[in-house]
Write an enzyme that holds these catalytic residues in place. Structure first.
Site, PDB file in Angstrom:
ATOM      1  N   HIS A 121      25.630  -9.929   1.099  1.00 38.56           N
ATOM      2  CA  HIS A 121      24.845 -11.012   1.691  1.00 38.56           C
ATOM      3  C   HIS A 121      25.774 -11.700   2.701  1.00 38.56           C
ATOM      4  CE1 HIS A 121      22.012 -14.102   2.245  1.00 38.56           C
ATOM      5  NE2 HIS A 121      21.840 -14.540   1.011  1.00 38.56           N
TER       6      HIS A 121
ATOM      7  N   LYS B   7       0.843  -1.211   0.000  1.00 39.74           N
ATOM      8  CA  LYS B   7       0.000   0.000   0.000  1.00 39.74           C
ATOM      9  C   LYS B   7       0.873   1.255   0.000  1.00 39.74           C
ATOM     10  CE  LYS B   7      -3.523  -2.287   2.806  1.00 39.74           C
ATOM     11  NZ  LYS B   7      -4.078  -2.323   4.182  1.00 39.74           N
TER      12      LYS B   7
HETATM   13  C1  NCD Z   1      21.510 -15.743  -3.297  1.00 43.68           C
HETATM   14  C2  NCD Z   1      20.870 -14.403  -3.093  1.00 43.68           C
HETATM   15  O1  NCD Z   1      19.675 -14.279  -2.881  1.00 43.68           O
HETATM   16  O2  NCD Z   1      21.623 -13.451  -3.141  1.00 43.68           O
HETATM   17  N1  NCD Z   1      20.755 -16.806  -2.842  1.00 43.68           N
HETATM   18  C3  NCD Z   1      20.729 -17.095  -1.507  1.00 43.68           C
HETATM   19  O3  NCD Z   1      20.560 -16.257  -0.662  1.00 43.68           O
HETATM   20  N2  NCD Z   1      20.911 -18.381  -1.193  1.00 43.68           N
HETATM   21  C4  NCD Z   1      22.000 -15.931  -4.661  1.00 43.68           C
HETATM   22  C5  NCD Z   1      21.026 -15.858  -5.809  1.00 43.68           C
HETATM   23  O4  NCD Z   1      19.905 -15.390  -5.697  1.00 43.68           O
HETATM   24  O5  NCD Z   1      21.449 -16.288  -6.885  1.00 43.68           O
END
Ligand code: NCD
Length: 324
Positions: A134, A82
């Site tokens: 990540h 939203k």
């Molecule tokens: C990865 C991501 O989301 O960055 N996957 C994950 O977290 N296991 C890699 C990807 O999406 O290819």
């Protein structure tokens, strides 16, 4: 450590502490009752603005194994659709008393913004932001490599890791490059010129456009998913051409040293960056990476939530072990 936003923020000692703590957490996973009372009464919110399978359920399993209360929030189906802002979402979570917020967001820097803005007191864990970082994925990758390639050692000194494929769009590649170099490994990024990130010269890595010469020297090879959803142009002529030059098939795998392991963060495009026989081979540690992910996330939640701040709070003498 107050937040886990980037592997670039981790000192070698902090990284090793995370991996060593994960080693202890992994032994919990081998028990019939996979639960510790450590985070009883704490609330962990999983705030996912982007799709995820393994990362979300892995954080959920990790928090639950530490006895935290878990709230799963997916942007789809929430007030975000939203038009609610990140700030208002954060204020809501603060009002609900979140101790940790695990955030995945399509925008690079969203977790850092959440940590810096002062909207919320929680520990922030970056579960993937755009094509930026990540960190827990890199930690689980390093953990898996240490188990196979440097058991009993603190770091990964002198181990050679090839990270192959769509490096440009990969937050996994960046977080791994930073963490692995902190741990003493030598990283080579392999990608077609169009998928090598700008400014890669400032990364602590070597680069190559050619996979075959890199394989015989690698202790671990990490294949990356071709991230079509982040591509707004043609980065290579065809899927077939990509696989031919940068895909890992049985013939290429045979060029690796005997002890080398094959990794992939998932989700895989079988037949594109990796063939099914390689993904399912005895050298593949892809399924083990998922198992290790839970232990690493337990370690991260544990160190962020029960570190300094726990010294003053109640201990957990009345164990809840055994409760579901
Ligand atoms: C990865 C991501 O989301 O960055 N996957 C994950 O977290 N296991 C890699 C990807 O999406 O290819």
């Amino acid at each position: 450590m107050r937040h886990l936003l980037s592997t670039g923020d981790l000192t070698r000692d902090e990284a090793v502490l995370l991996l060593d703590t994960a080693e202890e957490m992994r032994s919990v996973a081998e028990r019939p009752i996979k639960k510790l009372p450590t985070l009883r009464g704490r609330t962990v919110v999983n705030l996912f603005f982007e799709d995820s399978t393994r990362t979300r359920i892995s954080f959920e399993a990790a928090a639950k194994r530490l006895s935290a209360d878990v709230i799963n929030f997916a942007a789809k189906g929430s007030s975000v659709s939203k038009g609610e802002s990140l700030k208002d979402t954060a204020l809501t979570l603060q009002a609900m008393g979140a101790d940790a917020v695990v955030i995945r967001h399509g925008a690079s820097g969203a977790p850092a913004r959440l940590a810096a803005a002062g909207w919320i007191d929680s520990a922030i864990l970056n579960a993937g932001d755009g094509s930026h970082e990540h960190p827990t994925q890199a930690l689980l990758d390093a953990f898996t490599m240490r188990r196979h390639l440097a058991p009993g050692q603190h770091g990964l000194d002198g181990r050679r890791v090839a990270i192959v494929g769509d490096v440009l769009h990969s937050r996994v590649a960046r977080s791994n490059a930073l963490l692995l170099s902190t741990l003493g490994a030598e990283v080579t990024l392999v990608a077609p010129p169009t998928l090598m990130p700008y400014g890669v010269d400032s990364w602590p890595v070597e680069t190559s456009y050619d996979l075959d010469p890199v394989l015989p020297k690698a202790d671990a090879v990490m294949m990356l998913r071709v991230q079509r959803e982040r591509m707004n142009a043609a980065y290579f002529p065809s899927a077939r051409e990509y696989s031919r030059r940068y895909g890992l098939d049985g013939k290429r795998m045979a060029k690796l040293p005997e002890h080398a392991i094959v990794m992939h963060p998932g989700p895989m495009n079988r037949g594109m960056e990796i063939t099914a026989d390689v993904a399912d081979s005895t050298r593949s540690v892809i399924v083990e990476q998922v198992t290790n992910g839970v232990a690493v996330r337990m370690a991260a939640l544990y160190l962020l939530l029960s570190g300094a701040r726990d010294a003053a709070s109640e201990n957990t003498s009345d164990t809840t072990e055994g409760q579901a």
